[in-house]
Design a protein around this motif. Structure first.
Motif, PDB file in Angstrom:
ATOM      1  N   VAL A   1      98.560 -26.553  66.293  1.00 13.04           N
ATOM      2  CA  VAL A   1      99.880 -27.131  66.048  1.00 13.04           C
ATOM      3  C   VAL A   1     100.901 -26.513  67.017  1.00 13.04           C
ATOM      4  N   ASN A   2     101.854 -27.335  67.476  1.00 16.59           N
ATOM      5  CA  ASN A   2     102.876 -26.825  68.395  1.00 16.59           C
ATOM      6  C   ASN A   2     104.161 -26.500  67.636  1.00 16.59           C
ATOM      7  N   ALA A   3     105.120 -25.933  68.344  1.00 18.21           N
ATOM      8  CA  ALA A   3     106.370 -25.462  67.729  1.00 18.21           C
ATOM      9  C   ALA A   3     107.129 -26.582  67.023  1.00 18.21           C
TER      10      ALA A   3
ATOM     11  N   GLU B   1     105.994 -29.336  65.776  1.00 19.03           N
ATOM     12  CA  GLU B   1     105.255 -29.762  64.586  1.00 19.03           C
ATOM     13  C   GLU B   1     105.421 -28.734  63.462  1.00 19.03           C
ATOM     14  N   ILE B   2     105.430 -27.458  63.796  1.00 18.99           N
ATOM     15  CA  ILE B   2     105.653 -26.410  62.794  1.00 18.99           C
ATOM     16  C   ILE B   2     107.019 -26.611  62.138  1.00 18.99           C
ATOM     17  N   ILE B   3     108.025 -26.842  62.946  1.00 17.82           N
ATOM     18  CA  ILE B   3     109.374 -27.066  62.418  1.00 17.82           C
ATOM     19  C   ILE B   3     109.402 -28.301  61.536  1.00 17.82           C
ATOM     20  N   ARG B   4     108.787 -29.381  61.995  1.00 19.81           N
ATOM     21  CA  ARG B   4     108.741 -30.620  61.205  1.00 19.81           C
ATOM     22  C   ARG B   4     108.070 -30.374  59.856  1.00 19.81           C
ATOM     23  N   LEU B   5     106.956 -29.664  59.859  1.00 20.36           N
ATOM     24  CA  LEU B   5     106.238 -29.378  58.619  1.00 20.36           C
ATOM     25  C   LEU B   5     107.079 -28.532  57.662  1.00 20.36           C
ATOM     26  N   LEU B   6     107.742 -27.505  58.193  1.00 16.40           N
ATOM     27  CA  LEU B   6     108.533 -26.611  57.345  1.00 16.40           C
ATOM     28  C   LEU B   6     109.801 -27.263  56.819  1.00 16.40           C
TER      29      LEU B   6
ATOM     30  N   LEU C   1     104.418 -20.153  66.768  1.00 16.71           N
ATOM     31  CA  LEU C   1     105.333 -19.683  65.731  1.00 16.71           C
ATOM     32  C   LEU C   1     106.588 -19.071  66.341  1.00 16.71           C
ATOM     33  N   ILE C   2     106.431 -18.288  67.385  1.00 19.37           N
ATOM     34  CA  ILE C   2     107.578 -17.675  68.065  1.00 19.37           C
ATOM     35  C   ILE C   2     108.455 -18.743  68.693  1.00 19.37           C
ATOM     36  N   GLU C   3     107.835 -19.701  69.348  1.00 18.99           N
ATOM     37  CA  GLU C   3     108.610 -20.787  69.964  1.00 18.99           C
ATOM     38  C   GLU C   3     109.368 -21.578  68.898  1.00 18.99           C
TER      39      GLU C   3
END
Length: 84
Positions: A12-14, A16-21, A44-46
């Motif tokens: 998963v990219n940054a 997508e992580i933001i979208r999920l959270l 996660l850092i990005e």
């Protein structure tokens, strides 16, 4: 046949992580733990660096701190100095 579990968040990219959270859900804890186990530290850092949502940034800081990700220290410290 492989007995390894599929790691659904390992690539998963940054964004997508933001979208999920930031997706409205009743309980983010299962997602948080999956990201903590599976997502790359780089992604996660990005995500932490580009997110503008306070809750998302808090969750990402928590994940990175729990993983003891040394490469995330600067990004976490930056969160302390920046209001969202």
């Amino acid at each position: 046949m492989s007995t390894m579990k599929k790691r659904e968040y390992s690539n998963v990219n940054a964004l997508e992580i933001i979208r999920l959270l930031e997706k409205p859900v009743e309980n983010r804890i299962p997602l948080k733990f999956k990201l903590q186990r599976e997502a790359s530290a780089k992604a996660l850092i990005e995500a932490l660096e580009i997110s503008t949502d306070e809750l998302t940034r808090c969750i990402l800081c928590d994940i990175l701190a729990e993983r003891r990700t040394k490469t995330a220290v600067q990004a976490i410290l930056k969160c302390l100095d920046e209001p969202t």
